[in-house]
Design a protein around this motif. Structure first.
Motif, mmCIF file in Angstrom:
data_model
loop_
_atom_site.group_PDB
_atom_site.id
_atom_site.type_symbol
_atom_site.label_atom_id
_atom_site.label_comp_id
_atom_site.label_asym_id
_atom_site.label_seq_id
_atom_site.Cartn_x
_atom_site.Cartn_y
_atom_site.Cartn_z
ATOM 1 N N LEU A 45 0.797 -1.225 0.000
ATOM 2 C CA LEU A 45 0.000 0.000 0.000
ATOM 3 C C LEU A 45 0.832 1.280 0.000
ATOM 4 O O LEU A 45 0.384 2.318 -0.498
ATOM 5 C CB LEU A 45 -0.918 0.020 1.223
ATOM 6 N N LEU A 46 2.055 1.210 0.559
ATOM 7 C CA LEU A 46 2.800 2.441 0.825
ATOM 8 C C LEU A 46 4.131 2.562 0.077
ATOM 9 O O LEU A 46 4.641 3.670 -0.073
ATOM 10 C CB LEU A 46 3.064 2.574 2.326
ATOM 11 N N ALA A 47 4.714 1.449 -0.341
ATOM 12 C CA ALA A 47 6.013 1.516 -1.025
ATOM 13 C C ALA A 47 5.838 1.844 -2.503
ATOM 14 O O ALA A 47 4.782 1.596 -3.091
ATOM 15 C CB ALA A 47 6.758 0.192 -0.868
ATOM 16 N N ARG A 48 6.873 2.424 -3.096
ATOM 17 C CA ARG A 48 6.853 2.662 -4.530
ATOM 18 C C ARG A 48 6.758 1.340 -5.288
ATOM 19 O O ARG A 48 7.194 0.292 -4.803
ATOM 20 C CB ARG A 48 8.118 3.408 -4.973
ATOM 21 N N HIS A 55 10.286 3.466 1.987
ATOM 22 C CA HIS A 55 9.211 3.012 2.876
ATOM 23 C C HIS A 55 9.830 2.183 3.994
ATOM 24 O O HIS A 55 10.707 1.353 3.756
ATOM 25 C CB HIS A 55 8.179 2.163 2.140
ATOM 26 N N ILE A 56 9.353 2.386 5.238
ATOM 27 C CA ILE A 56 9.896 1.689 6.405
ATOM 28 C C ILE A 56 8.776 0.953 7.128
ATOM 29 O O ILE A 56 7.737 1.545 7.452
ATOM 30 C CB ILE A 56 10.555 2.678 7.385
ATOM 31 N N ASN A 57 8.985 -0.343 7.383
ATOM 32 C CA ASN A 57 8.121 -1.129 8.251
ATOM 33 C C ASN A 57 8.827 -1.270 9.593
ATOM 34 O O ASN A 57 9.827 -1.985 9.696
ATOM 35 C CB ASN A 57 7.860 -2.513 7.656
ATOM 36 N N LYS A 81 -10.248 5.175 3.031
ATOM 37 C CA LYS A 81 -10.644 6.334 3.837
ATOM 38 C C LYS A 81 -9.540 7.376 3.901
ATOM 39 O O LYS A 81 -9.814 8.577 4.045
ATOM 40 C CB LYS A 81 -11.020 5.873 5.244
ATOM 41 N N VAL A 82 -8.285 6.924 3.840
ATOM 42 C CA VAL A 82 -7.152 7.848 3.763
ATOM 43 C C VAL A 82 -6.238 7.388 2.630
ATOM 44 O O VAL A 82 -6.218 6.206 2.270
ATOM 45 C CB VAL A 82 -6.359 7.926 5.090
ATOM 46 N N MET A 83 -5.481 8.319 2.082
ATOM 47 C CA MET A 83 -4.576 8.008 0.984
ATOM 48 C C MET A 83 -3.330 7.303 1.496
ATOM 49 O O MET A 83 -2.897 7.514 2.624
ATOM 50 C CB MET A 83 -4.168 9.293 0.267
ATOM 51 N N GLY A 84 -2.761 6.464 0.654
ATOM 52 C CA GLY A 84 -1.476 5.861 0.955
ATOM 53 C C GLY A 84 -0.361 6.753 0.427
ATOM 54 O O GLY A 84 -0.342 7.957 0.670
ATOM 55 N N ARG A 85 0.561 6.179 -0.308
ATOM 56 C CA ARG A 85 1.637 6.976 -0.912
ATOM 57 C C ARG A 85 1.055 7.892 -1.985
ATOM 58 O O ARG A 85 0.257 7.469 -2.819
ATOM 59 C CB ARG A 85 2.706 6.057 -1.506
ATOM 60 N N GLU A 86 1.499 9.149 -1.961
ATOM 61 C CA GLU A 86 1.004 10.125 -2.932
ATOM 62 C C GLU A 86 2.089 10.637 -3.867
ATOM 63 O O GLU A 86 1.779 11.116 -4.965
ATOM 64 C CB GLU A 86 0.351 11.297 -2.196
#
Length: 313
Positions: free
Chosen positions: A107-110, A201-203, A265-270
């Protein structure tokens, strides 16, 4: 792992939609043994089961060549109350934690990430790599560890199991990483913010107590922070609590929960240049989702067993 990632997608969506009963987990420190024990109950409305996980975290065990985490998951019939399964909590914890990072990475990484980095070389680190390779086509893994012997051994594990290039790395190498997983019980930041690549992106999944900290405060200040569960992180996530206590950050700056990103409901990476952080302390609904998946697999793989498989999805 792909099934586990989908189970986490369901779990976090149910949580953010308010369909989950999730009491704060009980935590008891055992100072003379350098250990912590945790009790984690969870139930999702309409689920056939509820679970209770009991975890023992013994921080000195790796020095004795013993696993740091020992756990058991008890599964109960939610309607009748009887126990229907006892599952190996070590494995469930490792798989569901890796799967959560896999979901967050999706959802969040390139999309074009090629190089991953891992801090830590234990059981949790193994499933982090499994999840990353399930979600993105990586070419190389950078391994960071205080113990060079364990780092070299972990590189061998990665190369043998995932056919990826892996190398023992130093902090300056971190600028090459597109996605990072931190899986340690650190109480001090593992790296300097200046070593990070733009768009990384960091987990951050290792710290689960207010005094634990894997990420620099500057990284938190400069990142879009997504959490597994807002309430749990406000009480347990040292990576966030410490900046708040220092007056350098606010919980109001949390971008959202991962379940809110799943549901839109909210955006991930933009943008490709923003730093994203998934901060997870681990929550009981993850154990329930994975327990249900395992029981379903057992039922459907046994032709002699006519017990129906309940699909939580």
């Amino acid at each position: 792992m792909s099934d586990a990632i989908e189970a986490m997608r369901w779990a976090f969506t149910q949580l953010s939609n308010g369909n989950v009963l999730l009491p704060n987990r009980s935590s008891m420190d055992i100072p003379d043994k350098n250990a912590t024990t945790l009790v984690m109950p969870a139930y999702a409305m309409g689920s056939p089961y509820f679970t209770v996980k009991i975890v023992s975290v013994n921080y000195s065990n790796p020095e004795k060549d013993l696993p740091m985490i020992n756990a058991v998951v008890h599964v109960f019939n939610a309607e009748k109350g009887e126990q229907v399964a006892i599952l190996d909590g070590d494995t469930i914890t490792a798989i569901r934690t890796g799967a959560a990072s896999g979901l967050a990475t999706d959802l969040l990484a390139r999309e074009d990430v090629k190089t991953g980095a891992i801090f830590g070389t234990g059981v949790q680190a193994r499933t982090q790599i499994e999840a990353l390779t399930n979600i993105r086509q990586l070419n190389k893994i950078l391994v960071f560890s205080r113990e060079k012997r364990s780092a070299r051994s972990f590189c061998d594990f990665i190369m043998n199991n995932f056919s990826l290039e892996a190398e023992v790395s130093v902090h300056e190498d971190l600028s090459k990483a597109d996605v990072i997983c931190t899986a340690t019980p650190a109480t001090m930041p593992l790296f300097d913010h200046t070593h990070l690549n733009h768009g990384v992106h960091i987990n951050a999944i290792g710290s689960f107590k207010p005094n634990m900290q894997e990420l620099p405060i500057k990284t938190i200040n400069n990142a879009k922070v997504v959490v597994d569960h807002r309430s749990a992180c406000e009480q347990e996530a040292g990576d966030l609590i410490i900046p708040v206590q220092n007056g350098q950050w606010s919980f109001d700056q949390i971008h959202g929960e991962i379940g809110e990103v799943v549901s839109g409901k909210v955006m991930g990476r933009e943008t490709n240049n923003e730093i994203t952080v998934f901060k997870s302390v681990g929550i009981g609904i993850q154990d329930l989702a994975l327990a249900n998946m395992i029981i379903c697999l057992l039922y459907t793989s046994d032709a002699a067993d006519d017990t129906p498989c309940v699909d939580l999805g």
